[in-house]
Design a protein around this motif. Structure first.
Motif, PDB file in Angstrom:
ATOM      1  N   GLU A 118     -64.750   0.659  41.590  1.00  0.00           N
ATOM      2  CA  GLU A 118     -65.521   0.202  40.433  1.00  0.00           C
ATOM      3  C   GLU A 118     -65.836   1.391  39.526  1.00  0.00           C
ATOM      4  OE1 GLU A 118     -68.854  -2.062  41.906  1.00  0.00           O
ATOM      5  OE2 GLU A 118     -67.598  -3.033  43.431  1.00  0.00           O
ATOM      6  N   SER A 131     -57.845 -11.931  26.986  1.00  0.00           N
ATOM      7  CA  SER A 131     -57.210 -11.270  28.130  1.00  0.00           C
ATOM      8  C   SER A 131     -57.433  -9.766  28.004  1.00  0.00           C
ATOM      9  CB  SER A 131     -55.709 -11.560  28.127  1.00  0.00           C
ATOM     10  OG  SER A 131     -55.099 -10.924  27.000  1.00  0.00           O
ATOM     11  N   ASP A 132     -57.084  -9.028  29.052  1.00  0.00           N
ATOM     12  CA  ASP A 132     -57.228  -7.572  29.000  1.00  0.00           C
ATOM     13  C   ASP A 132     -56.425  -6.974  27.845  1.00  0.00           C
ATOM     14  OD1 ASP A 132     -58.897  -7.622  31.160  1.00  0.00           O
ATOM     15  OD2 ASP A 132     -57.551  -6.584  32.537  1.00  0.00           O
ATOM     16  N   GLU A 189     -64.835  -1.912  27.550  1.00  0.00           N
ATOM     17  CA  GLU A 189     -65.517  -1.981  28.849  1.00  0.00           C
ATOM     18  C   GLU A 189     -65.379  -3.339  29.523  1.00  0.00           C
ATOM     19  OE1 GLU A 189     -69.181   1.169  28.941  1.00  0.00           O
ATOM     20  OE2 GLU A 189     -69.580  -0.779  28.019  1.00  0.00           O
ATOM     21  N   ARG A 190     -64.929  -4.351  28.790  1.00  0.00           N
ATOM     22  CA  ARG A 190     -64.852  -5.695  29.347  1.00  0.00           C
ATOM     23  C   ARG A 190     -63.583  -5.943  30.167  1.00  0.00           C
ATOM     24  NH1 ARG A 190     -67.696 -10.136  26.187  1.00  0.00           N
ATOM     25  NH2 ARG A 190     -69.279  -9.110  24.933  1.00  0.00           N
ATOM     26  N   THR A 191     -62.608  -5.050  30.066  1.00  0.00           N
ATOM     27  CA  THR A 191     -61.349  -5.308  30.771  1.00  0.00           C
ATOM     28  C   THR A 191     -61.562  -5.325  32.279  1.00  0.00           C
ATOM     29  OG1 THR A 191     -60.777  -2.951  30.727  1.00  0.00           O
ATOM     30  CG2 THR A 191     -59.949  -4.322  28.924  1.00  0.00           C
ATOM     31  N   ARG A 192     -60.683  -6.077  32.942  1.00  0.00           N
ATOM     32  CA  ARG A 192     -60.838  -6.273  34.380  1.00  0.00           C
ATOM     33  C   ARG A 192     -59.785  -5.505  35.192  1.00  0.00           C
ATOM     34  NH1 ARG A 192     -62.034 -10.429  31.184  1.00  0.00           N
ATOM     35  NH2 ARG A 192     -59.809 -10.789  30.806  1.00  0.00           N
ATOM     36  N   GLU A 193     -58.530  -5.514  34.725  1.00  0.00           N
ATOM     37  CA  GLU A 193     -57.453  -4.857  35.465  1.00  0.00           C
ATOM     38  C   GLU A 193     -56.808  -3.720  34.672  1.00  0.00           C
ATOM     39  OE1 GLU A 193     -56.897  -5.580  38.554  1.00  0.00           O
ATOM     40  OE2 GLU A 193     -58.216  -7.335  38.648  1.00  0.00           O
ATOM     41  N   HIS A 253     -57.037  -0.849  31.770  1.00  0.00           N
ATOM     42  CA  HIS A 253     -58.115  -0.069  31.166  1.00  0.00           C
ATOM     43  C   HIS A 253     -57.573   1.031  30.263  1.00  0.00           C
ATOM     44  CE1 HIS A 253     -60.593  -2.119  34.088  1.00  0.00           C
ATOM     45  NE2 HIS A 253     -59.932  -1.560  35.095  1.00  0.00           N
ATOM     46  N   ARG A 310     -62.924   3.548  26.027  1.00  0.00           N
ATOM     47  CA  ARG A 310     -64.270   3.394  26.595  1.00  0.00           C
ATOM     48  C   ARG A 310     -65.133   4.614  26.283  1.00  0.00           C
ATOM     49  NH1 ARG A 310     -64.585   0.470  32.467  1.00  0.00           N
ATOM     50  NH2 ARG A 310     -63.096  -1.216  32.097  1.00  0.00           N
TER      51      ARG A 310
END
Length: 648
Positions: free
Chosen positions: A362, A428-429, A453-457, A459, A464
């Motif tokens: 994380e 989506s990312d 900062e909202r992306t999940r996979e 980056h 950021r």
């Protein structure tokens, strides 16, 4: 200047319509008329906005809110023309509440499912609508709304009355909510809730007033009838209020009233005293928590129990108390990390490593610390996924993003940010990264950072952790002999690089310098004729912010952690929060009494790690960057600034 930059950017992405300038001026006039509630002026301005203007939905929204919000046909037409938009959500929200006020329950239930983000008032209306149609299947969910220490919308009052009449909310539930309100410090809410009790059991209004005005006097009044539960609940509240300022006075008061309290009530009282003592870093807190016992302690109080144990190095208590928390609390990164540290200290290394490994994936403060606890493990390199060209142009053309850009160009920053957030909520990312890149190109830095900062996979850490004003920050860091990555970490947290940012207490600019601090720095630097409006100048703001950061670091034994806390809450507080013994800086941070400052220091120091990597600085562990906090000194540096942080 903003319009020029915006026009240049948009010309690279999509053709700018010829009517834009005239249409923009009409939109601005329409907005001004709407704000002033001038119907005629709004209509005149709206007539000059081209129908195809990107902000026409806003113009139509303003017209509807002033002249047609109760017109069902106009509302339906608006919702049909702008489906899925932020303004449609606003109109639907307003329309549903009007239906609720009129008890138009069939219409309410038909329209409610389309509302994407219902608030508590909407939910209360929805439960009432179902109830009116004989559907009680969600009674438990409705009852859950009752258990809040906050003031709830008026729309909920009839719902709660129905639930009480049907026996879903009983007398014990009323006492429970009254206690929740008192624990939250909302004494007027507690008084309102008490009206649902039988009249003979309600505390008199004068008792509520005295508990709020003079809790010590209420406790010392021997005429109080503590045989009444309501009187005892207010005595517990009063004990907490006394403990907020003076632990020993609260202990003395509790010992006097304890014989008239039940064992469970005494435990509740000790838990409240312990929590305030823990926030003042008083060693007695741990003993008082023991007197309270686990059952009487809330999860918020457990958090402070853990923090008190951390400062004492009592890892067995840290582990036991975290493991007694509710799952929702225990799952938070903060308590996962400290539980792993406790397991490690208590010889359960394998269990600790499993938690560290999960956390290390994380991207935040605890993830960084967890990675370091795993030892000499090579972390996966950061991969910055880049996007551009047609991806960015396509995002710029989406209706919500186009509206956000137009609002931003008109300097309607609040509406622009809300529109942007609404537009990206289901991206989506890849789309998020394209939107973040668009915002970066617009110099809309806070949206770029928040979106990335909202992306999940996938980056892009360069998005950021943007680094605008690099030359100014480098110069200020060199002049003050402080770390450039630290300066950027703090600036990102303070303003997200919004140069016009101003806090509710007057802090201004990129590094959010308080007016009193700015005047003090100007005097120290020998700057004549200084005007606090100069804080809007990036060069001056960064110069002053870096100078002050260095000043507080020097006055606080060179500790970057203490200096960061001082920058947010004032040097005097940062000094008071120290111990008579040297301590691990991460423990100091975790036990900062102000939630805002505690979160601030974690994020600034975490940010600095990412910036150090971006700037190619030699690798340093976060644990080493934090270091240790030296034992407290007796002298405290002068505080030129008004601290803005507040106790939680």
């Amino acid at each position: 200047m903003i319009k020029i930059i915006y026009a240049l950017l948009l010309s690279l992405l999509t053709a700018l319509p010829a009517w834009a300038d005239a249409g923009d001026a009409a939109v601005e006039r329409a907005r001004a008329a709407y704000t002033a509630r001038q119907v005629a002026g709004l209509e005149r301005a709206a007539a000059n906005v081209p129908p195809e203007h990107v902000l026409m939905p806003y113009v139509e929204y303003w017209r509807l809110m002033l002249t047609g919000r109760s017109d069902e046909a106009r509302v339906a037409d608006f919702l049909a023309r702008y489906p899925g938009s932020r303004v449609a959500e606003l109109v639907r929200s307003d329309w549903l509440k009007s239906l609720g006020v009129r008890s138009s329950w069939a219409q309410y239930l038909a329209a409610y499912p389309a509302l994407q983000k219902p608030d508590v008032g909407h939910r209360c209306y929805a439960y009432r609508a179902e109830w009116a149609q004989g559907n009680r299947s969600q009674a438990r969910e409705a009852v859950a709304l009752w258990f809040s220490g906050r003031d709830l919308p008026n729309a909920c009052d009839p719902l709660f009355s129905q639930l009480m009449e049907a026996g879903f909310i009983n007398e014990e539930d009323v006492w429970r909510r009254m206690r929740l309100a008192l624990e939250a410090g909302n004494i007027r809410v507690a008084q309102a809730v008490s009206r649902s009790l039988p009249e003979a059991q309600r505390p008199a209004p004068s008792v509520f007033d005295q508990a709020a005005r003079d809790p010590a006097r209420l406790l010392s009044n021997g005429k109080r009838d503590l045989g009444q539960r309501g009187e005892r609940e207010l005595a517990l509240y009063a004990l907490g209020q006394v403990a907020k300022n003076n632990s020993r006075a609260a202990e003395s008061a509790l010992q006097k009233v304890a014989p008239k309290l039940s064992e469970a009530e005494q435990q509740v009282a000790w838990a409240r005293l312990a929590s305030w003592a823990a926030r003042r870093h008083e060693p007695v807190a741990l003993a008082w928590y023991q007197q309270a016992g686990d059952v009487a302690v809330t999860d918020f109080q457990r958090e402070w129990w853990v923090r008190a144990a951390l400062r004492e190095g009592d890892w067995k208590t840290v582990q036991r108390v975290i493991e007694s928390m509710a799952e929702s609390s225990r799952a938070q990164p903060v308590w996962r990390y400290w539980r792993a540290r406790a397991l490690q200290a208590n010889g359960q290394r394998q269990a600790a490593n499993a938690i560290f490994l999960s956390l290390s994936r994380e991207h935040h403060y605890y993830g960084q610390l967890a990675q370091e606890e795993l030892g000499p493990v090579i972390a996966a390199p950061q991969i910055n996924v880049k996007t551009g060209g047609e991806n960015v142009a396509a995002i710029a053309r989406t209706p919500g993003i186009a509206r956000a850009q137009a609002l931003y160009a008109l300097d309607l920053r609040s509406d622009a940010a809300l529109e942007w957030n609404w537009a990206i909520q289901d991206f989506s990312d890849t789309q998020l990264l394209a939107a973040a890149e668009l915002a970066r190109q617009m110099a809309w830095y806070d949206r770029a950072i928040n979106t990335a900062e909202r992306t999940r996979e996938l980056h892009d850490f360069e998005l950021r952790f943007l680094a605008p004003y690099r030359e100014l920050a480098q110069q200020a860091a060199r002049d003050n002999q402080i770390d450039e990555a630290w300066v950027f970490g703090l600036m990102r947290q303070e303003s997200r690089f919004i140069n016009v940012a101003r806090s509710n207490v007057g802090a201004a600019g990129l590094m959010q310098v308080m007016p009193a601090t700015a005047r003090w720095i100007a005097q120290r630097l020998g700057i004549k004729g200084f005007d606090t409006r100069e804080m809007q100048d990036p060069a001056r703001n960064i110069q002053f912010g870096a100078y002050y950061l260095k000043h507080v670091q020097t006055s606080l034994d060179g500790s970057p952690v203490l200096a960061t806390a001082a920058y947010n809450a004032g040097p005097g507080r940062a000094q008071r929060w120290r111990s008579s013994q040297q301590m691990e800086a991460a423990v100091y941070i975790e036990s900062i009494p102000f939630a805002e400052t505690r979160d601030y220091v974690k994020k600034v120091m975490s940010n600095a790690m990412y910036y150090a990597q971006r700037f190619g600085q030699p690798s340093v562990l976060l644990k080493d960057r934090l270091g240790v906090v030296p034992s407290r000194k007796t002298a405290v540096a002068a505080e030129p600034a008004d601290a803005s942080a507040e106790d939680e």
